[in-house]
Design a protein around this motif. Structure first.
Motif, short mmCIF file in Angstrom:
data_model
loop_
_atom_site.label_atom_id
_atom_site.label_comp_id
_atom_site.label_asym_id
_atom_site.label_seq_id
_atom_site.Cartn_x
_atom_site.Cartn_y
_atom_site.Cartn_z
N LEU A 32 -1.05 -11.47 11.23
CA LEU A 32 -0.84 -10.58 10.09
C LEU A 32 -1.84 -10.93 9.01
O LEU A 32 -1.97 -12.10 8.63
N LEU A 33 -2.55 -9.94 8.50
CA LEU A 33 -3.56 -10.16 7.48
C LEU A 33 -3.21 -9.40 6.21
O LEU A 33 -2.83 -8.22 6.27
N LYS A 34 -3.34 -10.05 5.08
CA LYS A 34 -3.28 -9.36 3.80
C LYS A 34 -4.62 -8.66 3.61
O LYS A 34 -5.68 -9.29 3.69
N VAL A 35 -4.60 -7.37 3.38
CA VAL A 35 -5.84 -6.60 3.27
C VAL A 35 -6.42 -6.80 1.88
O VAL A 35 -5.81 -6.43 0.87
N LEU A 36 -7.61 -7.36 1.82
CA LEU A 36 -8.32 -7.53 0.56
C LEU A 36 -9.23 -6.34 0.27
O LEU A 36 -9.41 -5.96 -0.89
N ALA A 37 -9.80 -5.76 1.33
CA ALA A 37 -10.66 -4.60 1.19
C ALA A 37 -10.76 -3.92 2.55
O ALA A 37 -10.84 -4.60 3.58
N CYS A 67 -11.76 -6.66 5.26
CA CYS A 67 -11.83 -8.08 4.88
C CYS A 67 -10.39 -8.44 4.51
O CYS A 67 -9.77 -7.76 3.69
N GLY A 68 -9.86 -9.46 5.16
CA GLY A 68 -8.46 -9.81 4.96
C GLY A 68 -8.28 -11.30 4.76
O GLY A 68 -9.22 -12.09 4.87
N GLU A 69 -7.05 -11.67 4.46
CA GLU A 69 -6.70 -13.07 4.24
C GLU A 69 -5.60 -13.47 5.20
O GLU A 69 -4.57 -12.79 5.31
N GLU A 319 -3.50 -4.96 -5.90
CA GLU A 319 -3.61 -6.31 -6.40
C GLU A 319 -5.02 -6.90 -6.24
O GLU A 319 -5.33 -7.93 -6.79
N ALA A 320 -5.87 -6.19 -5.47
CA ALA A 320 -7.22 -6.71 -5.20
C ALA A 320 -8.30 -5.87 -5.87
O ALA A 320 -9.46 -5.98 -5.54
N ASN A 321 -7.91 -5.03 -6.83
CA ASN A 321 -8.88 -4.11 -7.42
C ASN A 321 -10.04 -4.81 -8.10
O ASN A 321 -11.09 -4.23 -8.31
N GLY A 322 -9.87 -6.06 -8.47
CA GLY A 322 -10.96 -6.77 -9.11
C GLY A 322 -11.91 -7.42 -8.14
O GLY A 322 -12.86 -8.09 -8.54
#
Length: 323
Positions: A32-37, A67-69, A319-322
């Motif tokens: 499972l990946l948190k989606v960063l972009a 790109c994920g975490e 949450e990753a808009n920056g």
């Protein structure tokens, strides 16, 4: 989590719906990946339309490049495992296929490095064997796939001709480093390229468009040249005249990058190492033209489908808009 889903095939702007759902559960071998972009690709539009070579079960989430975490905090590049694609806060991916995100690139740039640049590297180096000093012609040179090929061609020491549609895209292609830019809307592509090359044409032609672009390619390919066929963004699949390839002595090369993930995954990792090194040196730099919030994903996919974007459009979760 927030997630875009397609319940019925159609145009992205109509078929994609934003909803709330539980994060997906990984199967064996998945993470499972948190989606960063999440980078928008033309195949995302084809998936929505039901026209891609892979047809995930409905409902599904598009988004084929992220790109994920990881849960242990590693920043990685992945092609999500459909039906749980990247236009969501969380996605699934095969653990064995994860690649480390280059530290020199931010999340949006890293997401855009993967498929387009891998396709460019395999197309130019593995299939066409592009050599320094040769002439490379790139159709749709200001787009996501084309912009990667332009940069990789320049990094390889080629003279690069970019074909684009419109003055805005011509300016983008010049900024990418094209030695010559031809605006197909204002110029005769065949005549302009013939004049620029002294009648010889291009050694390698990179064609993600098909249709009229392929017909131009057949007229412009040099003796012992190579046409790399990547896709058919025009919507028209050409039927090449093989007698023409015979009498003119050129090669027509197909490229389906996804096959390398199963047929030769070690080469995919080697390619990623090459791309990471080029990025670190500044020889390539993904052109991210737009960064949009997750809420704007459907409209972004529609714009890419309509061919009105340049470079890459990247979706960033709230949450990753920056990034």
């Amino acid at each position: 989590m927030q997630v875009w889903q397609v319940h019925e095939n159609g145009e992205p702007g109509e078929a994609m719906r934003l909803t709330d759902a539980e994060p997906p559960t990984p199967a064996d071998g998945q993470v499972l990946l948190k989606v960063l972009a999440a980078n928008v690709n033309f195949p995302d539009a084809l998936l929505c339309r039901g026209q891609y070579q892979v047809r995930p079960p409905l409902p599904f989430t598009p988004g084929v490049e992220i790109c994920g975490e990881t849960e242990d905090g590693r920043r990685v590049l992945a092609t999500p495992a459909l039906p749980h694609g990247g236009f969501a806060e969380y996605a699934l991916a095969d653990a064995a296929a994860l690649l480390p995100a280059p530290g020199t690139l931010d999340n949006a740039e890293a997401a855009a490095l993967h498929i387009g640049y891998q396709t460019g590297w395999f197309g130019l180096h593995r299939r066409a064997r592009l050599q320094a000093g040769e002439t490379l012609l790139v159709h749709a040179a200001a787009g996501g796939v084309g912009s990667a090929a332009v940069q990789l061609g320049k990094a390889a020491g080629a003279t690069v001709i970019g074909v684009v549609g419109g003055a805005e895209k011509a300016a983008v292609a010049r900024g990418l480093g094209c030695d010559l830019v031809v605006d197909r809307r204002a110029e005769d592509v065949v005549a302009a390229v013939k004049e620029a090359t002294g009648g010889r044409g291009a050694d390698v032609i990179y064609d993600p468009v098909g249709g009229t672009a392929y017909a131009q390619s057949a007229k412009l390919v040099a003796f012992e040249g190579r046409i790399v066929v990547l896709g058919f963004a025009s919507g028209t699949i050409p039927s090449p005249a093989l007698n023409h390839a015979l009498v003119k002595n050129y090669a027509i090369l197909g490229l389906h990058w996804g096959l390398y993930n199963t047929k030769n995954p070690d080469l995919v990792r080697h390619c990623h190492e090459q791309l990471t090194e080029l990025a670190a040196k500044g020889a390539i730099a993904p052109l991210v033209s737009e960064r949009v919030p997750l809420e704007g994903a459907a409209a972004a996919v529609q714009r890419v489908a309509d061919g009105v974007t340049t470079g890459r459009v990247v979706v960033l979760p709230t949450e990753a808009n920056g990034a």
